[in-house]
Design an enzyme around this catalytic site. Sequence first.
Site, short mmCIF file in Angstrom:
data_model
loop_
_atom_site.label_atom_id
_atom_site.label_comp_id
_atom_site.label_asym_id
_atom_site.label_seq_id
_atom_site.Cartn_x
_atom_site.Cartn_y
_atom_site.Cartn_z
N LYS A 1 -3.57 6.18 9.01
CA LYS A 1 -4.28 6.66 7.83
C LYS A 1 -4.89 8.01 8.17
CE LYS A 1 -7.83 5.23 4.51
NZ LYS A 1 -8.88 4.23 4.22
N SER B 1 -12.93 -2.57 1.24
CA SER B 1 -13.10 -1.95 2.55
C SER B 1 -14.56 -1.57 2.76
CB SER B 1 -12.27 -0.66 2.64
OG SER B 1 -10.91 -0.93 2.48
N ARG C 1 0.86 -1.19 0.00
CA ARG C 1 0.00 0.00 0.00
C ARG C 1 0.90 1.23 0.00
NH1 ARG C 1 -2.15 3.49 3.68
NH2 ARG C 1 -4.22 4.33 3.24
#
Length: 207
Positions: free
Chosen positions: A142, A113, A42
């Site tokens: 995040k 998600s 990611r």
Amino acid sequence: MTKFDRTILNKYFIMGSQNCKRNPADILLEAIEGGISSFQFREKGKGSLSGEDKVNLGKQLRRICKKHQISFIINDDIELAEVLDVDGIHVGQDDLPIEEVRRRFPDKFIGLSISNQQELENSSIALVDYVGAGPIFSTKTKKNAKEAVGIKWIQSIREQYPLLPIVGIGGIDQVNAKFVREAGADGVAVISAITEAANIHEAVKAL
Ligand code: 3NM
């Protein structure tokens, strides 16, 4: 859709270079030695690589996973998914629609998600292999993460979809991981609980 092995969700490690204070390849190797069950590349957010640098890091991490037979999942980047011949693709609610991802990758596994009931109801769950439920706890990793939803969100998805593979994400560590599993998740997805650990082997074992 190919058969999805839900046990790969058990200790699902997510990382990009922006999460690392030292060489990402070393961190990934140590996490594999510690016993992670899958890896998601990611490369996203502040300080992340792009272009050729991203591709080169992706190739390096892909090679490590292949050598150690660890599933390699890419976050969001459809083009790089093809270049790296990934095992799976993970997309968020604002990424390419799941119908399109499934059309392009009929044989790869796909994760989505899901943060709330509305997203669950509006998503083609039948097209995905697993869902990422979160953020379960508050996360510093995040920046634009939604409000923490708690383990009750996992219980709720589990009640509605008894057989759906679920991985919890967001603020999960060695202390609270067991609550996520007890709530019905197949496993835990973590970034900082591994990348920021002083001893990565021990950190993975303790998850
Ligand atoms: N996605 P940490 S929370 C990448 O809720 C990501 O969808 C989330 O990092 C979501 O384990 C998150 O350090 C960050 O809290 C997870």
